[in-house]
Scaffold this active site. Structure first.
Site, PDB file in Angstrom:
ATOM      1  N   GLY A 149       0.818  -1.199   0.000  1.00  0.00           N
ATOM      2  CA  GLY A 149       0.000   0.000   0.000  1.00  0.00           C
ATOM      3  C   GLY A 149       0.856   1.255   0.000  1.00  0.00           C
ATOM      4  O   GLY A 149       2.088   1.200  -0.044  1.00  0.00           O
ATOM      5  N   CYS A 150       0.188   2.406   0.070  1.00  0.00           N
ATOM      6  CA  CYS A 150       0.888   3.674  -0.086  1.00  0.00           C
ATOM      7  C   CYS A 150       1.814   4.005   1.079  1.00  0.00           C
ATOM      8  O   CYS A 150       2.975   4.391   0.876  1.00  0.00           O
ATOM      9  CB  CYS A 150      -0.122   4.800  -0.309  1.00  0.00           C
ATOM     10  N   TYR A 151       1.348   3.854   2.308  1.00  0.00           N
ATOM     11  CA  TYR A 151       2.193   4.196   3.454  1.00  0.00           C
ATOM     12  C   TYR A 151       3.454   3.332   3.522  1.00  0.00           C
ATOM     13  O   TYR A 151       4.565   3.859   3.661  1.00  0.00           O
ATOM     14  CB  TYR A 151       1.404   4.078   4.762  1.00  0.00           C
ATOM     15  N   ALA A 154       5.993   4.282   0.400  1.00  0.00           N
ATOM     16  CA  ALA A 154       6.714   5.553   0.520  1.00  0.00           C
ATOM     17  C   ALA A 154       7.680   5.545   1.694  1.00  0.00           C
ATOM     18  O   ALA A 154       8.767   6.135   1.622  1.00  0.00           O
ATOM     19  CB  ALA A 154       5.718   6.705   0.659  1.00  0.00           C
ATOM     20  N   GLY A 310       1.438   3.985  -4.855  1.00  0.00           N
ATOM     21  CA  GLY A 310       0.966   3.350  -3.636  1.00  0.00           C
ATOM     22  C   GLY A 310      -0.093   2.299  -3.855  1.00  0.00           C
ATOM     23  O   GLY A 310      -0.620   1.727  -2.899  1.00  0.00           O
TER      24      GLY A 310
END
Length: 338
Positions: A149-151, A154, A310
């Site tokens: 996922g995005c969190y 990144a 993400g």
């Protein structure tokens, strides 16, 4: 000459499902042959009016057996807990899967602690974590990719180059800020206009379920446990993610040189000389990273498009790798600016 590869998208009603369709309709090899949500009985244009005169097809009620007749690969853009039942059946029918949920990203104990009882333990150990910069060779030989996922994406891309240089006796703080689309399409009190407009706030500090995922991948990739403190925030923008990491180094190093060397061969990592911003990565699969130090203090700054790097574009990159295609095939590199 490479033949077209038939693909399915399940979960097309949501933001990430729409983004997958937008990428795949322009992909030179992947050919959409099946699109589905939980109900069916509509068309893609009726569901997403922005695709009028661009691409339309009937939307089916998701059925793994029908998918296996029409596609070699399936993208699952489904909620956590829902995805694993579809993935299990698809894999048993010989269909490759790129799963955008968290259902295959964690070991069994960690997953069940933070989500629910797992329904597909059989395939859990076969899943490859879909962070291409670190797992490309594994992805090439996989039938099941657990798309990050995005969190975690990144954060890990910013954090991993410096893991060996962090002081074990200090805390690392991750300040994460996400656009509202990261919360999904379903409306709740937090994502209402009157709540998020002209506002910014943290949620689940130190308790967010992506924190153990980040810590687990750091341990697996670097064989080191870090004291990671993760605090997510919601900001009043549609898309984008900005990560700020603060830590303490255990030795005197040239952080900028290390970062540039670490990602010198990475297609979708851009090293920046100034702090990054979310607008420059919006609409792309790039992750922009900046680093600065003050003595033994380090600041790492990264940005991605939360719906693309993400989620959806990273999923297509993973699919490209699974089929031995160029990883950037069909992937947009031009940001949504202005």
């Amino acid at each position: 000459m490479i033949k077209n590869i038939d693909v399915a998208v399940v979960g097309v009603s949501g933001y990430t499902g729409l983004e997958l369709v937008k990428i795949l309709i322009n992909h030179p090899i992947f050919n959409i042959t099946y699109v589905a949500n939980s109900t069916g009985d509509t068309t893609l244009v009726e569901l997403h009016n922005s695709l009028d005169k661009v691409f339309d097809c009937d939307i089916n009620k998701a059925d793994p057996k029908e998918i296996s007749k029409k596609a070699q690969l399936c993208f699952l853009a489904l909620p956590h807990k829902t995805s694993m039942s579809f993935a299990k059946e698809l894999l048993n029918l010989g269909v490759k899967v790129v799963d955008l949920s968290a259902d295959y990203r964690l070991d069994l104990e960690t997953y069940e602690k933070h989500y629910c009882k797992h329904e597909d333990i059989e395939h859990l150990s076969d899943a490859v974590y879909g962070l291409p910069e670190f797992y490309k060779d594994n992805i090439k030989n996989s039938s099941l990719v657990a798309n990050p996922g995005c969190y975690p994406t990144a954060t890990l891309l910013a954090l991993l180059p410096f893991v060996e240089y962090f002081d074990n006796n200090t805390n690392i703080f991750v300040d994460a800020k996400s656009g509202v689309s990261g919360a999904g399409k379903k409306l709740n009190e937090t994502t209402q206009f009157v709540t998020i407009n002209d506002n910014i706030f943290s949620y689940n500090p130190f308790k967010h379920r992506h924190m153990p995922e980040i810590a687990q991948k750091v341990k697996l990739l670097c064989n080191k446990e870090l004291n990671i403190n993760f605090v997510p925030h919601l900001i009043p923008v549609t898309r984008g993610m900005l990560i700020s990491i603060y830590g303490t180094l255990n030795k005197n190093i040239d952080v900028k040189k290390i970062l540039k060397e670490y990602y010198k061969n990475s297609t979708f990592i851009r090293i920046k000389d100034k702090p990054v911003d979310i607008k420059s990565t919006a609409g792309t699969n790039f992750c922009d990273i900046f680093v600065e130090q003050n003595g033994n203090a380090i600041f790492i700054n990264s940005s991605i498009d939360n719906l693309l790097r993400g989620a959806s574009s990273q999923a297509v990159v993973n699919a490209n790798i699974m089929y031995n295609l160029d990883e950037d095939l069909g992937i947009n590199k031009i940001a949504y600016i202005p």
